[in-house]
Enzyme design. Structure first.
Site, PDB file in Angstrom:
ATOM      1  N   CYS A  10       0.790  -1.107   0.038  1.00 41.77           N
ATOM      2  CA  CYS A  10      -0.071  -0.003  -0.086  1.00 41.77           C
ATOM      3  C   CYS A  10       0.820   1.353  -0.099  1.00 41.77           C
ATOM      4  O   CYS A  10       2.102   1.218  -0.003  1.00 41.77           O
ATOM      5  CB  CYS A  10      -1.081  -0.141   1.368  1.00 41.77           C
ATOM      6  SG  CYS A  10       0.159  -0.079   2.727  1.00 41.77           S
ATOM      7  N   CYS A  13       3.638   1.608   2.658  1.00 41.88           N
ATOM      8  CA  CYS A  13       4.697   0.776   2.611  1.00 41.88           C
ATOM      9  C   CYS A  13       5.685   1.404   1.528  1.00 41.88           C
ATOM     10  O   CYS A  13       6.688   1.039   1.797  1.00 41.88           O
ATOM     11  CB  CYS A  13       4.257  -0.487   2.094  1.00 41.88           C
ATOM     12  SG  CYS A  13       2.998  -1.176   3.291  1.00 41.88           S
TER      13      CYS A  13
END
Ligand code: SF4
Lengths: 81, 150
Positions: A10, A13
């Site tokens: 995501c 991250c």
């Protein structure tokens, strides 16, 4: 030095990967950056909140994206051990 | 390819992380059951207390990332509370089962009939934690950057 960024891929991250890469580059250190996106692998490690940052096998943060300076401090600290 | 486990979004901080002492007594085991019930009610996630005690870095970081922490101890020895403090955590709520009118015994299966009543009592003490009503596509606060979709 081994740096692992754990997350399902995501935005947070990805940001953490980018900030960690920049920190490594600016410090001019030898480091292997690894992305771990497999959920089962994360669960096997006990991670409950992502993104998680590991340096040399030790979790140093979870659930947030530390700033570049903080990551540099973490890397310096890990380098001493 | 392995199928992704369902409803296991990890990218939002849990509103509540629950730890139970899970001790070797009726009240320790009741603490464990109550923690499970709280997780099943959608109010939070359960963390591994023993991992905190061992100072496993992942467990410590999991706890640090939680918005709120509840520690359920069986008795006044408060091993759960002491474990969190040992791991450097000081900001948490703590409930003790023997303070709720249960006498401690070493019967590990004792007083099981009181689990749901005790769960309600513990939930009443953390009334500010509302259950997540929708998990998939949740619009609850901090559903994670995936929007709670995994
Ligand atoms: S708090 Fe009480 S019941 Fe729980 S582990 Fe410690 S001694 Fe056992």
């Amino acid at each position: 030095m081994k740096i692992e960024i754990l997350g399902t891929g995501c935005a947070k991250c990805k940001k953490l990967y980018q900030v960690a890469s920049e920190a490594v580059k600016e410090m001019g250190i030898e480091a292997e950056l690894i992305k771990v996106e497999d959920l089962q692998a994360m669960m096997d490690m006990g991670v409950m909140i992502t993104p998680a940052l590991y340096i040399n096998g030790e979790a140093v943060s979870a659930g947030r994206v530390p700033g570049k300076e903080e990551i540099k401090r973490m890397l310096t600290e890990a380098g001493k051990q | 390819m392995t199928e992704k486990p369902r409803n296991v979004c990890t990218c939002g901080s849990p509103k509540l992380m629950v730890y139970s002492c899970s001790g070797a007594s009726n009240v320790g085991q009741l603490a464990n059951d109550i923690a499970i019930n709280i997780v099943e009610s959608g109010r939070g996630s359960m963390g591994c207390l023993v991992g905190l005690g061992a100072l496993v870095s992942t467990m410590v970081q999991n706890a640090k990332a939680a918005n709120n922490i509840l520690v359920i101890d069986g008795c006044a020895v408060k091993c759960g509370r002491k474990t969190l403090e040992h791991a450097g955590l000081t900001d948490f709520d703590n409930v003790v089962i023997t303070d709720m009118g249960v006498k401690k015994t070493y019967d590990l299966k004792g007083d099981r009939g009181r689990v749901s009543d005790l769960t309600n009592k513990v939930i009443a003490k953390i009334a500010w934690v509302k259950p997540l009503t929708i998990r998939d596509g949740s619009t609850e606060e901090d559903p994670g950057c995936c929007g709670g979709k995994v």
